[in-house]
Design an enzyme around this catalytic site. Structure first.
Site, PDB file in Angstrom:
ATOM      1  N   TYR A 150      71.560 -46.311 -30.548  1.00  0.00           N
ATOM      2  CA  TYR A 150      71.096 -47.561 -31.510  1.00  0.00           C
ATOM      3  C   TYR A 150      72.511 -48.258 -31.731  1.00  0.00           C
ATOM      4  O   TYR A 150      73.593 -47.717 -31.801  1.00  0.00           O
ATOM      5  CB  TYR A 150      70.858 -47.080 -32.882  1.00  0.00           C
ATOM      6  CG  TYR A 150      70.540 -48.277 -33.941  1.00  0.00           C
ATOM      7  CD1 TYR A 150      69.596 -49.146 -33.675  1.00  0.00           C
ATOM      8  CD2 TYR A 150      71.529 -48.470 -35.005  1.00  0.00           C
ATOM      9  CE1 TYR A 150      69.272 -50.160 -34.318  1.00  0.00           C
ATOM     10  CE2 TYR A 150      71.418 -49.422 -35.857  1.00  0.00           C
ATOM     11  CZ  TYR A 150      70.123 -50.329 -35.543  1.00  0.00           C
ATOM     12  OH  TYR A 150      69.962 -51.494 -36.460  1.00  0.00           O
ATOM     13  N   ASP A 245      80.478 -48.206 -28.392  1.00  0.00           N
ATOM     14  CA  ASP A 245      79.991 -48.364 -29.813  1.00  0.00           C
ATOM     15  C   ASP A 245      80.619 -47.432 -30.631  1.00  0.00           C
ATOM     16  O   ASP A 245      79.756 -46.376 -30.914  1.00  0.00           O
ATOM     17  CB  ASP A 245      78.558 -48.880 -29.644  1.00  0.00           C
ATOM     18  CG  ASP A 245      78.074 -49.014 -31.238  1.00  0.00           C
ATOM     19  OD1 ASP A 245      78.842 -49.217 -32.056  1.00  0.00           O
ATOM     20  OD2 ASP A 245      76.808 -49.364 -31.129  1.00  0.00           O
ATOM     21  N   LYS A 273      81.292 -49.581 -40.464  1.00  0.00           N
ATOM     22  CA  LYS A 273      81.291 -48.608 -41.422  1.00  0.00           C
ATOM     23  C   LYS A 273      82.192 -48.074 -42.119  1.00  0.00           C
ATOM     24  O   LYS A 273      82.894 -49.007 -42.846  1.00  0.00           O
ATOM     25  CB  LYS A 273      80.336 -47.376 -40.472  1.00  0.00           C
ATOM     26  CG  LYS A 273      78.977 -47.673 -40.299  1.00  0.00           C
ATOM     27  CD  LYS A 273      77.820 -46.824 -39.897  1.00  0.00           C
ATOM     28  CE  LYS A 273      76.537 -47.452 -39.889  1.00  0.00           C
ATOM     29  NZ  LYS A 273      75.940 -47.116 -38.473  1.00  0.00           N
TER      30      LYS A 273
HETATM   31  C1  PLP Z   1      75.126 -48.619 -37.769  1.00  0.00           C
HETATM   32  C2  PLP Z   1      75.441 -48.776 -36.485  1.00  0.00           C
HETATM   33  C3  PLP Z   1      75.324 -50.152 -35.796  1.00  0.00           C
HETATM   34  C4  PLP Z   1      75.004 -51.201 -36.579  1.00  0.00           C
HETATM   35  O1  PLP Z   1      75.834 -51.566 -37.851  1.00  0.00           O
HETATM   36  P1  PLP Z   1      75.346 -52.350 -38.886  1.00  0.00           P
HETATM   37  O2  PLP Z   1      76.447 -52.490 -39.976  1.00  0.00           O
HETATM   38  O3  PLP Z   1      74.246 -51.675 -39.748  1.00  0.00           O
HETATM   39  O4  PLP Z   1      74.643 -53.609 -38.594  1.00  0.00           O
HETATM   40  C5  PLP Z   1      75.707 -50.205 -34.503  1.00  0.00           C
HETATM   41  N1  PLP Z   1      76.008 -49.265 -33.749  1.00  0.00           N
HETATM   42  C6  PLP Z   1      76.067 -47.805 -34.284  1.00  0.00           C
HETATM   43  C7  PLP Z   1      76.556 -46.814 -33.188  1.00  0.00           C
HETATM   44  C8  PLP Z   1      75.990 -47.597 -35.578  1.00  0.00           C
HETATM   45  O5  PLP Z   1      75.809 -46.281 -35.887  1.00  0.00           O
END
Ligand code: PLP
Length: 440
Positions: A150, A245, A273
């Protein structure tokens, strides 16, 4: 049995006000089939709901709360910044402090741009990858992503996107047209030959690979080193960019993220995060040569009214300063291992109920599966029906896990060994009561 009266009342009302009663789908507990819990406050490793129930928290706001909730230093820094104004929309010294720290700590980042969420970081990074690679070859339009990974709700990446999407069983999302996803190639995770085939067929058109270097959104799944190495090699050979990511893994699995843990350097990295200390923050960064494509130096446009927000910078900087304490990740790892070993010991009485565990310092995962899980197909083959029942038992015993079988769990510096022992006890109670229910 805890009482959830007020949570239920609030949820009934919320459903009239917001789609599904929530502002982010996974919060609605749909994949578990019960109503969500409404929270009032939290401190350290503990959450307190509106009915006064206490929980040990393994979600940590989906990753940011690596120091536990309501950390006094983060609180103090945020309040101090707030008193000088919550936003300028103009440069501040705090942005220098924050970005210098990210550049110092994340091995592959030479220059960085702050944004407001992980989603925003990812959509900017893929725009940048396409802008950069298409300079010498306009055919470079395709992006490779992996099943179960994701990357935020970014249109071209919202295909086979794990957790939220998987647990809600949306094949992909309406509202995203084929023209937007036709340049996205979706491959299985940890599969080197699928990667090689994709590059054989489309190498000239592949602008970038985007990958969760440790998957957290399809359950917690570790990469094979050969898989990461193959991505690096194929990107180099084909003049494609490798994007890690690390919105989840950044500052979570090691100070320098998964790239430091596995010693593989991506061209671009996305963060979020942990770096916000609980405030809405994201960032993308990488080699200077690539980052200088971004406006106003270069032609790739990307902007943000609240980007580099002073309150968020102060909180995030405090968070990433505190986690540089010696032994921080060693302690997280020791606690994750202790919890897993305790659960495994309990499992010896339940030999018919196979489980497999994954640990990566501050994140970990569990599957009701006999064999280790290497990709999203295998995660889906685990006993997700049993997970739902287990989830409810754990919640009723005061343990707040992620409400989906396809999510990682998070350890924080605030979790005590007493918390872990209580979690292991709850695990045993849950398995006993589910065995009794099955026999009845
Ligand atoms: C949480 C997450 C996102 C999205 O981040 P948001 O702050 O919720 O938009 C993208 N990539 C990864 C790997 C994530 O865990």
């Amino acid at each position: 049995m805890p009482n959830f009266t007020k949570s239920k009342e609030l949820f009934e009302k919320a459903k009239e006000l917001m789609p599904g009663g929530v502002n982010s789908p996974v919060r609605a507990f749909k994949s578990i089939g019960i109503d969500p819990v409404f929270f009032e406050k939290a401190k350290g490793s503990k959450l307190y709901d509106v009915d006064g129930n206490e929980y040990i928290d393994y979600i940590g706001s989906w990753g940011p709360m690596i120091l536990g909730h309501a950390d006094p230093d983060i609180e103090e820094a945020a309040i101090a910044a707030l008193k000088n104004s919550s936003s300028f929309g103009a440069p501040t010294a705090l942005e220098n402090t924050m970005t210098a720290e990210i550049i110092k700590l994340v091995p592959s980042i030479e220059m960085v741009r702050m944004v407001n969420s992980g989603t925003e970081a990812v959509l900017s990074a893929i725009r940048l990858a396409r802008a950069f690679t298409s300079r010498s070859n306009p055919a470079k339009t395709k992006i490779i992503k992996f099943k179960g990974c994701y990357h935020g709700h970014v249109d071209p990446l919202l295909v086979q996107a794990g957790s939220g999407v998987a647990t809600l069983s949306l094949p992909d999302s309406p509202g995203i047209t084929e023209s937007v996803t036709k340049d996205t190639l979706v491959l299985p995770y940890n599969d080197v030959s699928a990667l090689e085939e994709a590059f054989n067929a489309h190498g000239k058109e592949i602008s970038a690979i985007i990958v969760e270097p440790i998957v957290g959104n399809g359950g917690c799944i570790l990469p094979e080193k050969a898989f990461l190495e193959a991505m690096r090699k194929l990107c180099d050979e084909n003049k494609s960019l490798l994007i890690f990511d690390e919105v989840m893994t950044g500052f979570r699995v090691a100070l320098g993220g998964a790239q430091e843990k596995y010693d593989i350097m991506p061209d671009l990295t996305t963060l979020g995060k942990v770096i916000g200390g609980g405030f809405p923050v994201g960032a993308y960064g990488g080699r200077k040569e690539i980052m200088e494509m971004v406006a106003p130096v270069g032609p790739m446009y990307q902007a943000g009214t609240l980007s580099g927000n002073p309150v968020a910078m102060a909180a995030g900087y405090t968070a990433i300063s505190k986690i540089q304490r010696r032994g921080f990740y060693h302690e997280l790892k020791a606690k994750s291992q202790y919890l897993i070993q305790g659960m495994q010991k309990v499992n010896q009485q339940f030999i018919d109920r196979a489980m497999t565990f994954v640990e990566a310092a501050g994140m970990f995962g569990l599957f009701f599966s006999e064999k280790p899980v290497k990709n999203f197909e295998e995660a889906k083959a685990a006993d997700t029906e049993f997970f739902k029942k287990y989830y409810v038992e754990m919640l009723n015993n005061g343990i707040y896990l992620a409400p989906s079988p396809f999510e990682a769990l998070f350890m924080s510096a605030a979790h005590s060994y007493d918390d872990l022992d209580r979690t292991i006890e709850a695990h045993e109670k849950a398995l006993i009561s589910l065995r009794e229910a099955a026999l009845a």
